[in-house]
Design an enzyme around this catalytic site. Structure first.
Site, PDB file in Angstrom:
ATOM      1  N   CYS A 131       0.810  -1.232   0.000  1.00  0.00           N
ATOM      2  CA  CYS A 131       0.000   0.000   0.000  1.00  0.00           C
ATOM      3  C   CYS A 131       0.841   1.280   0.000  1.00  0.00           C
ATOM      4  CB  CYS A 131      -0.927  -0.007   1.205  1.00  0.00           C
ATOM      5  SG  CYS A 131      -0.176  -0.656   2.711  1.00  0.00           S
ATOM      6  N   HIS A 244      -2.939   6.342   4.577  1.00  0.00           N
ATOM      7  CA  HIS A 244      -1.504   6.452   4.850  1.00  0.00           C
ATOM      8  C   HIS A 244      -1.024   7.807   4.344  1.00  0.00           C
ATOM      9  CE1 HIS A 244      -1.496   2.315   5.889  1.00  0.00           C
ATOM     10  NE2 HIS A 244      -0.769   1.808   4.920  1.00  0.00           N
TER      11      HIS A 244
HETATM   12  P1  NAP Z   1      -7.838  -9.102   7.833  1.00  0.00           P
HETATM   13  O1  NAP Z   1      -8.796  -7.997   8.000  1.00  0.00           O
HETATM   14  O2  NAP Z   1      -7.225  -9.705   9.028  1.00  0.00           O
HETATM   15  O3  NAP Z   1      -8.545 -10.258   6.966  1.00  0.00           O
HETATM   16  C1  NAP Z   1      -7.927 -11.477   6.677  1.00  0.00           C
HETATM   17  C2  NAP Z   1      -8.800 -12.289   5.737  1.00  0.00           C
HETATM   18  O4  NAP Z   1      -8.139 -13.495   5.410  1.00  0.00           O
HETATM   19  C3  NAP Z   1     -10.135 -12.673   6.363  1.00  0.00           C
HETATM   20  O5  NAP Z   1     -11.112 -12.752   5.353  1.00  0.00           O
HETATM   21  C4  NAP Z   1      -9.826 -14.057   6.895  1.00  0.00           C
HETATM   22  O6  NAP Z   1     -10.959 -14.872   7.044  1.00  0.00           O
HETATM   23  C5  NAP Z   1      -8.962 -14.580   5.777  1.00  0.00           C
HETATM   24  N1  NAP Z   1      -8.164 -15.724   6.231  1.00  0.00           N
HETATM   25  C6  NAP Z   1      -7.286 -15.773   7.243  1.00  0.00           C
HETATM   26  N2  NAP Z   1      -6.790 -17.021   7.384  1.00  0.00           N
HETATM   27  C7  NAP Z   1      -7.390 -17.776   6.449  1.00  0.00           C
HETATM   28  C8  NAP Z   1      -7.321 -19.154   6.089  1.00  0.00           C
HETATM   29  N3  NAP Z   1      -6.517 -20.001   6.740  1.00  0.00           N
HETATM   30  N4  NAP Z   1      -8.087 -19.590   5.068  1.00  0.00           N
HETATM   31  C9  NAP Z   1      -8.904 -18.751   4.428  1.00  0.00           C
HETATM   32  N5  NAP Z   1      -9.017 -17.435   4.711  1.00  0.00           N
HETATM   33  C10 NAP Z   1      -8.268 -16.952   5.706  1.00  0.00           C
HETATM   34  O7  NAP Z   1      -6.620  -8.668   6.916  1.00  0.00           O
HETATM   35  P2  NAP Z   1      -6.598  -7.659   5.673  1.00  0.00           P
HETATM   36  O8  NAP Z   1      -6.212  -6.324   6.122  1.00  0.00           O
HETATM   37  O9  NAP Z   1      -7.829  -7.820   4.875  1.00  0.00           O
HETATM   38  O10 NAP Z   1      -5.324  -8.203   4.897  1.00  0.00           O
HETATM   39  C11 NAP Z   1      -5.234  -9.465   4.387  1.00  0.00           C
HETATM   40  C12 NAP Z   1      -3.934  -9.604   3.608  1.00  0.00           C
HETATM   41  O11 NAP Z   1      -3.899  -8.669   2.556  1.00  0.00           O
HETATM   42  C13 NAP Z   1      -2.684  -9.328   4.461  1.00  0.00           C
HETATM   43  O12 NAP Z   1      -2.021 -10.520   4.736  1.00  0.00           O
HETATM   44  C14 NAP Z   1      -1.793  -8.491   3.624  1.00  0.00           C
HETATM   45  O13 NAP Z   1      -0.726  -9.282   3.135  1.00  0.00           O
HETATM   46  C15 NAP Z   1      -2.636  -8.095   2.465  1.00  0.00           C
HETATM   47  N6  NAP Z   1      -2.726  -6.641   2.471  1.00  0.00           N
HETATM   48  C16 NAP Z   1      -2.083  -5.993   1.516  1.00  0.00           C
HETATM   49  C17 NAP Z   1      -2.090  -4.645   1.487  1.00  0.00           C
HETATM   50  C18 NAP Z   1      -1.302  -3.955   0.471  1.00  0.00           C
HETATM   51  O14 NAP Z   1      -0.385  -3.296   0.853  1.00  0.00           O
HETATM   52  N7  NAP Z   1      -1.612  -4.056  -0.777  1.00  0.00           N
HETATM   53  C19 NAP Z   1      -2.772  -3.915   2.436  1.00  0.00           C
HETATM   54  C20 NAP Z   1      -3.447  -4.604   3.436  1.00  0.00           C
HETATM   55  C21 NAP Z   1      -3.397  -5.983   3.440  1.00  0.00           C
HETATM   56  P3  NAP Z   1     -11.725 -14.997   8.474  1.00  0.00           P
HETATM   57  O15 NAP Z   1     -12.534 -13.740   8.624  1.00  0.00           O
HETATM   58  O16 NAP Z   1     -12.567 -16.207   8.280  1.00  0.00           O
HETATM   59  O17 NAP Z   1     -10.681 -15.151   9.514  1.00  0.00           O
HETATM   60  N1  12T Z   2       2.186  -5.566   7.650  1.00  0.00           N
HETATM   61  O1  12T Z   2       0.812  -6.240   2.110  1.00  0.00           O
HETATM   62  O2  12T Z   2       0.676  -3.783   8.768  1.00  0.00           O
HETATM   63  O3  12T Z   2       2.881  -6.282   2.650  1.00  0.00           O
HETATM   64  O4  12T Z   2       0.135  -2.084   7.542  1.00  0.00           O
HETATM   65  C1  12T Z   2       0.618  -4.247   4.120  1.00  0.00           C
HETATM   66  C2  12T Z   2       0.343  -3.555   5.282  1.00  0.00           C
HETATM   67  C3  12T Z   2       1.926  -5.809   5.316  1.00  0.00           C
HETATM   68  C4  12T Z   2       1.721  -6.009   2.908  1.00  0.00           C
HETATM   69  C5  12T Z   2       0.545  -3.242   7.685  1.00  0.00           C
HETATM   70  C6  12T Z   2       1.660  -5.120   6.488  1.00  0.00           C
HETATM   71  C7  12T Z   2       1.404  -5.342   4.153  1.00  0.00           C
HETATM   72  C8  12T Z   2       0.866  -3.990   6.454  1.00  0.00           C
END
Ligand code: NAP
Ligand code: 12T
Length: 338
Positions: A131, A244
């Protein structure tokens, strides 16, 4: 118009939720939308186009008949399930850091390197950048094309939503606890985040930097397709829910005045210049939240070097930083490649 079967993996998360909303808002051509998460989410539903769609458990056979998978279930789950999805004929756009730096996986911000999407066939995976990197490169790219960037020094002020729904809850609960004179608890971050500032995002590496800092260094070079750009970063968590902010210092090879930079950035896709300090106008996280654009302001000369600028860059980390950028990639894929 061709329509696609789309799966959102990690649909119940902060990013997944926003992906579903973004697909609806941008009228992505969907035949069927499948929502996948962990077994914990069985019984939950999400609303898409006025319809309640049940959340299914992510399993090895979840991808039969799915054309496009938008993944954000965390790095470990993506590492396991992205290749499984690809093997059943699905193209994966992954939001985690699992595949970003793999040479045969394109890392794409459509405003910067849309053409790299064509490389998706090698692995069937396209990576969505970090991000903090996304919002920085949409601003750097037009400036780099005009005056060649030598070096970037960035300090970030990152919202808790970047860490997911548990971190949003943690900041809310800490603010409530402090207000009510109760004990402050922390589970997600190593220290209290409410009314505090943590110079720590993601884990620490051998070189003393955090992974988040090194993502900004390495991903910027890959997306801008220029290994000569020097980047150094300090990434910091602040008690903000969405958006951010970044203080970005840029040194150029050639002259680049603030006026010229504003002119270039006014024309840049996905960028809005908000730069009228006399009227207290500059980009703010509370204004960027819920918006698609990356906002830039406080553009001024770095008087300590021959050709340098300082600026302030803000975007919604869950939208342009994650869900929107992913859906933009899916749109190009759908229009040009599938
Ligand atoms: P979050 O709010 O904690 O949501 C995690 C999601 O993953 C929930 O839907 C969760 O399902 C699911 N999940 C977790 N463990 C799982 C499993 N074993 N099998 C299937 N689904 C599972 O996190 P988030 O902020 O959405 O972020 C998720 C991921 O996206 C992060 O790991 C990060 O790498 C990435 N991300 C990237 C950016 C970026 O910079 N582009 C920004 C933010 C996040 P449940 O609700 O059922 O637990
Ligand atoms: N730890 O997608 O915590 O690499 O803000 C994005 C956001 C990992 C990622 C955070 C993180 C990622 C965060």
């Amino acid at each position: 118009m061709k329509k696609f079967n789309v799966a959102v993996v990690g649909a119940t998360g902060a990013v997944g939720n926003e992906m579903v909303a973004t697909l609806e808002q941008r009228k992505f051509p969907i035949k069927k939308l499948t929502l996948l998460a962990s077994a914990r989410s069985l019984g939950k539903t999400l609303t898409f186009k006025g319809e309640e769609i049940p959340v299914d458990e992510l399993k090895e056979d979840s991808f039969k008949g799915i054309d496009i998978g938008l993944f954000s279930p965390g790095g470990a789950v993506s590492t396991k399930f992205a290749p499984i999805a690809v093997a059943s004929g699905c193209v994966v756009i992954d939001n985690t850091s699992a595949f970003r730096m793999e040479p045969d996986v394109p890392l794409v911000v459509p405003e910067v390197n849309e053409h790299a999407i064509s490389q998706y066939k090698k692995r069937g995976i396209i990576a969505n950048p970090n991000c903090s990197t996304i919002q920085m490169v949409v601003v750097l790219k037009p400036l780099h094309d005009a005056a060649k960037i030598k070096r970037v020094v960035v300090s970030s002020y990152q919202a808790v939503s970047g860490t997911g729904k548990k971190a949003i809850y943690e900041l809310e609960q800490q603010v409530l606890a402090i207000y009510n004179n109760k004990k402050v608890e922390n589970k997600v971050y190593p220290w209290q985040i409410a009314f505090n500032v943590l110079p720590h995002i993601d884990s620490f590496l051998e070189n003393g930097y955090t992974k988040e800092e090194m993502k900004m260094v390495n991903e910027t070079k890959k997306i801008m397709e220029d290994d000569n750009i020097k980047v150094t970063a300090t990434t910091v968590r602040v008690p903000v829910f969405y958006g951010h902010s970044e203080a970005v210092n840029i040194e150029f090879e050639k002259d680049m005045s603030p006026e010229k930079a504003r002119k270039l950035l006014r024309k840049a896709p996905g960028v809005k210049v908000v730069d009228d300090p006399a009227k207290n106008k500059y980009p703010l996280a509370i204004h960027a939240a819920g918006k698609d654009d990356t906002f830039v302001g406080r553009i001024r000369k770095d008087e300590s070097v021959p050709f340098g600028l300082n600026m302030w860059v803000v975007a919604d980390n869950i939208r342009k930083g994650a869900a929107l950028n992913t859906v933009q990639i899916a749109e190009v894929l759908a229009q040009k490649y599938l």
